[in-house]
Scaffold this active site. Structure first.
Site, PDB file in Angstrom:
ATOM      1  N   SER A  40       1.816  -9.769  -0.845  1.00 41.11           N
ATOM      2  CA  SER A  40       1.482  -8.340  -0.783  1.00 41.11           C
ATOM      3  C   SER A  40       1.689  -7.710   0.592  1.00 41.11           C
ATOM      4  O   SER A  40       1.860  -6.502   0.693  1.00 41.11           O
ATOM      5  CB  SER A  40       0.032  -8.135  -1.228  1.00 41.11           C
ATOM      6  OG  SER A  40      -0.845  -8.950  -0.471  1.00 41.11           O
ATOM      7  N   GLU A  68      -9.645   5.727   3.061  1.00 48.64           N
ATOM      8  CA  GLU A  68     -10.460   4.662   3.645  1.00 48.64           C
ATOM      9  C   GLU A  68      -9.515   3.497   3.901  1.00 48.64           C
ATOM     10  O   GLU A  68      -8.452   3.413   3.292  1.00 48.64           O
ATOM     11  CB  GLU A  68     -11.561   4.221   2.667  1.00 48.64           C
ATOM     12  CG  GLU A  68     -11.124   3.181   1.638  1.00 48.64           C
ATOM     13  CD  GLU A  68     -10.070   3.675   0.647  1.00 48.64           C
ATOM     14  OE1 GLU A  68     -10.034   4.893   0.388  1.00 48.64           O
ATOM     15  OE2 GLU A  68      -9.283   2.841   0.149  1.00 48.64           O
ATOM     16  N   LYS A 110       0.823  -1.219   0.000  1.00 48.87           N
ATOM     17  CA  LYS A 110       0.000   0.000   0.000  1.00 48.87           C
ATOM     18  C   LYS A 110       0.854   1.265   0.000  1.00 48.87           C
ATOM     19  O   LYS A 110       0.474   2.281  -0.560  1.00 48.87           O
ATOM     20  CB  LYS A 110      -0.948  -0.003   1.204  1.00 48.87           C
ATOM     21  CG  LYS A 110      -1.958  -1.143   1.203  1.00 48.87           C
ATOM     22  CD  LYS A 110      -3.052  -0.946   0.181  1.00 48.87           C
ATOM     23  CE  LYS A 110      -4.053  -2.097   0.191  1.00 48.87           C
ATOM     24  NZ  LYS A 110      -5.064  -1.999  -0.870  1.00 48.87           N
TER      25      LYS A 110
HETATM   26  C1  LIG Z   1      -1.655  -7.048   2.534  1.00 43.45           C
HETATM   27  C2  LIG Z   1      -2.783  -6.749   1.611  1.00 43.45           C
HETATM   28  N1  LIG Z   1      -2.853  -7.412   0.444  1.00 43.45           N
HETATM   29  C3  LIG Z   1      -3.865  -7.189  -0.433  1.00 43.45           C
HETATM   30  C4  LIG Z   1      -4.870  -6.289  -0.142  1.00 43.45           C
HETATM   31  C5  LIG Z   1      -5.973  -6.113  -1.141  1.00 43.45           C
HETATM   32  O1  LIG Z   1      -5.952  -4.889  -1.800  1.00 43.45           O
HETATM   33  P1  LIG Z   1      -5.562  -4.776  -3.312  1.00 43.45           P
HETATM   34  O2  LIG Z   1      -6.426  -5.742  -4.059  1.00 43.45           O
HETATM   35  O3  LIG Z   1      -5.858  -3.368  -3.653  1.00 43.45           O
HETATM   36  O4  LIG Z   1      -4.131  -5.107  -3.453  1.00 43.45           O
HETATM   37  C6  LIG Z   1      -4.836  -5.567   1.067  1.00 43.45           C
HETATM   38  C7  LIG Z   1      -5.870  -4.591   1.396  1.00 43.45           C
HETATM   39  O5  LIG Z   1      -5.973  -4.063   2.456  1.00 43.45           O
HETATM   40  C8  LIG Z   1      -3.757  -5.813   1.964  1.00 43.45           C
HETATM   41  O6  LIG Z   1      -3.673  -5.187   3.147  1.00 43.45           O
END
Ligand SMILES: Cc1ncc(COP(=O)(O)O)c(C=O)c1O
Length: 392
Positions: free
Chosen positions: A379, A113, A91
């Site tokens: 992620s 948000e 993020k």
């Molecule tokens: C660690 C992590 N991975 C994935 C996501 C999913 O979001 P996005 O699809 O925008 O990557 C989030 C959302 O809060 C997250 O905290």
């Protein structure tokens, strides 16, 4: 180069995307688009962003070979370690880019948000760094399940506003943030946390997140001297996935996005928009949306707050319809199994969101082509989820 010119000038990805907003937001969105296009091509802005990406966020993140997953899959499996980013997830890539842009636009106040709290923490951090006032909207249900992140945002000087309407999750937090922005747009920038919302947000978020795929491409070529055969990422709104996938769209690489399969395929039990794709408008964009027969937005469920959102980002809807990306899902149970596997076999506590991507690989080992490298976008890290796991 089929995908290079997306979106078009109106923010459309084929039939998806666009700007479905009240009249009062049309001019601010145009102003934002203009500022973004100008700064993105401004060497000074790019140097500032690159510098902070390196020294504040800790980029580039490593591409790490997971020996345990490689053994299971019978082929090399790499994890792109976005969990090692400052504040614990991808993020920050988007948040830093947008906050620097907002400051150059003369905005003194930031709103955001958050679902899992990762986007909120990233926003609060960069606001502290850049001296910007910060308010984060968060669903009351999410505040309960992601307590550590609420406290972190407070420590970083942000005001966290609880949203108890609807299901008290991400969708409701976006509603409130949009409501705030309509009234305060003169001095406020809204940092949307995923590749959703009206144009130009999905494009802006993708542009800042593309660094994930660009680094991965370079790293895998350095390590393996070839491209991966398969790249996997979890999909909430879709920012980590589009950032990872975009630099591979024109290559012969299989791309799999993994949505939240929740408790199972019954309506209301999951957040898998592509199980039975239906178009609808939410938060300013047309995309695939979970809705009932009357077109009302459906309640969603996922063990991971970050995937618990009824709309998939519009570029993903396009890529699904085009069949360039395959969208699958993993259930809560499968994600938890993958979570424990990475903890006990790899020494990595992954975010529950990212565990969905690992889970999809684990349940499809037989389908995986052998001898060709696989990349999973990890992620985020799972510190925020430890309490949830403890209470299961
Ligand atoms: C660690 C992590 N991975 C994935 C996501 C999913 O979001 P996005 O699809 O925008 O990557 C989030 C959302 O809060 C997250 O905290």
């Amino acid at each position: 180069m089929k995908f290079e010119n997306l979106p078009d000038s109106g923010g459309h990805y084929g039939e998806f995307g666009g700007k479905y907003v009240p009249e009062t937001l049309m001019a601010p969105l145009e102003e934002l688009e203009e500022a973004f296009e100008q700064e993105w091509h401004n060497d000074d802005y790019r140097a500032e962003l690159n510098h902070l990406n390196r020294t504040f966020s800790g980029r580039p993140t490593p591409l790490y070979k997971s020996e345990s997953l490689s053994r299971l899959a019978g082929t090399p499996v790499y994890l792109k370690r976005e969990d090692l980013c400052h504040t614990g997830a991808h993020k920050i890539n988007n948040t830093l880019g947008q906050a620097l842009l907002a400051r150059r636009m003369g905005k003194k106040r930031i709103i955001a948000e958050t679902g899992a709290g990762q986007h909120g923490v990233a926003t609060a951090s960069v606001c502290a760094l850049l001296g910007l006032d910060c308010t984060v909207y968060m669903g009351s249900h999410d505040m309960q399940r992601q307590q550590p992140n609420v406290y972190r945002m407070n420590l970083l000087g942000a005001e966290v506003k609880p949203v108890s309407t609807g299901s008290g999750t991400l969708k409701d937090a976006v509603n409130e943030a949009m409501r705030d922005w309509v009234q305060t747009v003169e001095n406020t920038h809204y940092i949307i946390g995923s590749a959703v919302g009206p144009h130009p947000f999905p494009k802006i978020v993708r542009t800042f997140q593309k660094i994930i795929g660009e680094e991965t491409r370079q790293q895998i070529i350095e390590i393996e001297n070839r491209l991966p055969g398969l790249v996997i990422a979890c999909v909430g709104g879709g920012s980590n996935a589009i950032g990872m996938f975009h630099p591979f769209l024109d290559d012969d690489v299989q791309l799999v996005g993994v949505e939240a399969g929740g408790r199972g395929p019954k309506p209301g039990d999951h957040a898998a928009r592509l199980l039975q794709p239906e178009s609808g408008v939410l938060h300013g964009a047309l995309s695939y949306l979970l809705q009932d027969d009357e077109g009302m937005v459906m309640l969603t469920h996922s063990v991971s707050a970050g995937l618990d959102y009824p709309l998939i980002g519009p570029e993903h809807a396009f890529l699904a319809k085009d069949k360039r990306v395959e969208y699958q899902n993993a259930t809560d149970e499968e994600a938890l199994e993958a979570f424990h596997f990475l903890c006990s076999k790899e020494g990595i506590i992954p975010a529950l969101e990212s565990s969905h991507a690992v889970a999809w690989l684990m349940k499809n080992m037989e389908r995986i082509a052998k001898g060709v490298p696989v990349v999973i976008n990890l992620s985020g890290r799972g510190d925020k989820d430890v309490e949830i796991i403890r209470n299961i």
